[in-house]
Write a protein that holds these residues in place. Structure first.
Motif, PDB file in Angstrom:
ATOM      1  N   TYR A  84    -117.736  73.913  45.448  1.00  0.00           N
ATOM      2  CA  TYR A  84    -118.560  72.718  45.540  1.00  0.00           C
ATOM      3  C   TYR A  84    -119.679  72.777  44.507  1.00  0.00           C
ATOM      4  CZ  TYR A  84    -116.079  72.366  49.953  1.00  0.00           C
ATOM      5  OH  TYR A  84    -115.089  72.295  50.898  1.00  0.00           O
ATOM      6  N   ARG A  85    -120.066  71.596  44.031  1.00  0.00           N
ATOM      7  CA  ARG A  85    -121.082  71.486  42.989  1.00  0.00           C
ATOM      8  C   ARG A  85    -122.349  70.919  43.619  1.00  0.00           C
ATOM      9  NH1 ARG A  85    -118.180  71.423  38.064  1.00  0.00           N
ATOM     10  NH2 ARG A  85    -119.759  70.221  36.962  1.00  0.00           N
ATOM     11  N   VAL A  86    -123.437  71.677  43.522  1.00  0.00           N
ATOM     12  CA  VAL A  86    -124.690  71.290  44.168  1.00  0.00           C
ATOM     13  C   VAL A  86    -125.795  71.154  43.126  1.00  0.00           C
ATOM     14  CG1 VAL A  86    -126.392  71.893  45.932  1.00  0.00           C
ATOM     15  CG2 VAL A  86    -123.985  72.532  46.253  1.00  0.00           C
ATOM     16  N   LEU A  87    -126.414  69.977  43.090  1.00  0.00           N
ATOM     17  CA  LEU A  87    -127.536  69.723  42.186  1.00  0.00           C
ATOM     18  C   LEU A  87    -128.820  69.965  42.971  1.00  0.00           C
ATOM     19  CD1 LEU A  87    -128.264  68.671  39.327  1.00  0.00           C
ATOM     20  CD2 LEU A  87    -128.456  66.398  40.326  1.00  0.00           C
ATOM     21  N   ILE A  88    -129.617  70.927  42.532  1.00  0.00           N
ATOM     22  CA  ILE A  88    -130.849  71.291  43.226  1.00  0.00           C
ATOM     23  C   ILE A  88    -132.035  70.652  42.502  1.00  0.00           C
ATOM     24  CG2 ILE A  88    -132.331  73.197  43.962  1.00  0.00           C
ATOM     25  CD1 ILE A  88    -129.794  74.976  43.893  1.00  0.00           C
ATOM     26  N   VAL A  89    -132.744  69.758  43.171  1.00  0.00           N
ATOM     27  CA  VAL A  89    -133.906  69.087  42.595  1.00  0.00           C
ATOM     28  C   VAL A  89    -135.142  69.692  43.250  1.00  0.00           C
ATOM     29  CG1 VAL A  89    -134.997  66.887  42.083  1.00  0.00           C
ATOM     30  CG2 VAL A  89    -132.522  67.000  42.372  1.00  0.00           C
TER      31      VAL A  89
END
Length: 549
Positions: free
Chosen positions: A251-256
């Protein structure tokens, strides 16, 4: 924690410890400014609450529990003042907190083993890319054809005709799945003595009877799937496909998150669980990264300088292409009313800092998996599970943009099953569908997670290979072609084989969607003209054009 995680965690603790002095000094200075300049303190008050909020989340996550609690206390005390409910001065409680924060900052952090972080599976440390399958049967000749099918698809298969041998193998290495071929129920009873439901190894039962008793015994034994013999091997392969997807989903997770060290911690934890992450510390770059990274989930802080998480979520939802991507807030905010208000804007869930590492990975993977499943219904071909034609072009546009930006090669491949109409005419469309699914299955197994496989239409497929020049693409696709040609397909008692042809075109020679698709299609056409069952690249196509000019 595993050794690799422990080392990274200790490095993060040391990095955070070096910056504690500056954080404490900043908080103390801001409070002194507020007390000194009582007529204009709104900006400083905002900043102080934000600094305390960041300290609470980061310190607690990295084991500086007392310091984190002090940050939380400061945030709670000052929030009424920030909301205009009361003046921040005089405030003896705040004075006391600020006076002791320097002493609290000197308290040693908790050791990783003393924290409540759960064990996180490090998929990348398992060191095996193929699925290992154990097969147990009274008569191994009955399973020979199935074993050959699995081996053609590059499964590692070990066969046993005695449970004692199976027990010994299980003690050495756990397989991805255990398949048991039974004629008598006694064998299943023996299996349950050496294999346990809670082992995490799925059990697939093949039975000569499909009566209620047989199915019930398999269910009680904990079977993941049950098949009545004679079996369609495509059904077993579909089950293994499902298990493969579950075990290998990246899974691809964008952390802001503007707090860099905290973002790095979340990134390491999620990467340790097999996910791919990207950190965005400035929301201004959020839309660009969303388009290029294509995350399965956005993990976002609620409070950031210049832009809140709620505001950033509103901007994301303004774009139709990002309407469905899950947004999960990760914040120290504990006020349920504020949490619900934040969720109304378009976010999907709220996780509270500090968060247990295992809880974080489970919460993220559950939501990312659901998003993948829903996206598959809309974006993927129903027969093969590969990307459909329209979404292939979206992916190709994205990968070409990335290749231009990084000045890296990219190969695009068109693949076509040879004489597919003859397969349908001779064996029927259901068997033809098996062949189509066979190509899709092999594409998924043979190529990287970063490659994009799609069903272009009918018996045609497409493949995007980032960072791959034409010569490497030629070798990879030719190996794929050879493997597929050796893969048997069944039509009742009959077995037959199929072949395929492919055309390859490469960026930067072709730098638009239209030109690279046309070049790959022309190369495929040339492969067909030259006799099929071969791969042609645009290099050979160009040379052929020059020879006939």
């Amino acid at each position: 924690m595993r050794p690799s995680q422990l080392k990274k965690f200790q490095e993060q603790q040391a990095k955070f410890a070096k910056g504690i002095g500056k954080r404490v000094e900043r908080i103390t200075t801001l409070w002194q400014t507020i007390q000194t300049n009582k007529t204009s303190t709104h900006g400083e008050l905002d900043e102080l609450v934000l600094e305390a909020h960041k300290l609470a989340g980061t310190a607690t996550t990295l084991g500086f529990v007392d310091l984190g609690e002090r940050g939380r206390d400061i945030e709670v005390l000052l929030k009424p003042s920030l909301e205009g409910q009361e003046n921040p001065w005089p405030n003896t409680d705040m004075d006391a907190l600020i006076a002791t924060i320097d002493d609290v900052a000197r308290i040693e952090p908790k050791r990783p083993e003393d924290l409540t972080y759960g064990e996180v599976t490090l998929l990348h440390e398992q060191g095996r890319t193929k699925q290992l399958v154990y097969v147990l049967a009274d008569d191994l000749s009955n399973t020979q054809e199935m074993v050959e099918q699995l081996q053609y698809l590059e499964y590692d298969v070990l066969s046993f005709d005695a449970t004692d041998d199976l027990k010994e193998a299980l003690s050495k290495e756990a397989p991805s799945v255990l398949i048991v071929d039974i004629n008598e129920c006694d064998l299943l009873s023996k299996v349950t003595k050496v294999w346990r439901k809670n082992s995490g190894i799925p059990l697939v039962v093949l039975s000569s009877t499909e009566c209620w008793k047989s199915r019930l015994l398999a269910a009680k034994a904990g079977a993941f799937a049950f098949f009545h013999k004679p079996i369609e091997y495509d059904d077993i392969l579909s089950v293994l496909d499902s298990l493969w997807e579950t075990h290998n989903a990246q899974y691809r997770v964008l952390i802001v998150e503007d707090e860099q060290i905290l973002a790095e911690h979340y990134s390491i934890v999620l990467q340790g669980a097999g996910m791919k992450t990207l950190i965005v510390d400035d929301p201004e770059h959020l839309l660009d990264e969303l388009g290029e990274f294509s995350p399965d989930l956005v993990l976002m802080d609620l409070y950031m300088p210049n832009c809140s998480g709620v505001e950033a979520a509103s901007v994301i939802r303004q774009h139709s292409s990002h309407t469905n991507v899950p947004i999960v807030y990760l914040s120290g905010e504990t006020d349920l009313k504020l949490q619900m208000k934040a969720l109304q804007v378009g976010a999907d869930d709220f996780l509270t800092k500090p968060i247990n590492d295992l809880h974080l990975t489970q919460a993220v993977s559950i939501r990312a998996k659901r998003f993948r499943q829903l996206s598959a219904l809309m974006d993927r071909d129903s027969l093969t599970g590969l990307l459909n034609h329209s979404n292939l072009k979206v992916a190709l546009d994205r990968e070409l943009s990335r290749a231009r930006r990084h000045k890296s090669p990219l190969s695009f491949v068109m693949i076509d099953i040879d004489h597919f109409k003859s397969v349908n005419d001779r064996y029927g469309h259901p068997v033809g569908d098996k062949v189509i699914k066979g190509v899709a299955r092999l594409l998924n197994y043979r190529f990287r997670k970063t490659d994009t496989c799609a069903r272009y239409g009918g018996e045609e497929f497409a493949l995007i290979l980032p960072d791959t020049p034409a010569d490497i693409a030629l070798r990879l696709i030719d190996e794929f072609r050879i493997t597929f040609a050796k893969t048997p397909f069944s039509n009742g008692p009959d077995t037959f084989y199929a072949t395929l042809s492919a055309g390859v075109a490469t960026f930067p020679e072709f730098d638009s969607i239209e030109s690279i698709i046309e070049a790959a299609d022309s190369s495929l056409y040339m492969a067909k003209e030259k006799g099929r069952n071969r791969v042609v690249t645009h290099v050979e196509l160009d040379a052929n054009k020059k020879n006939h000019a």
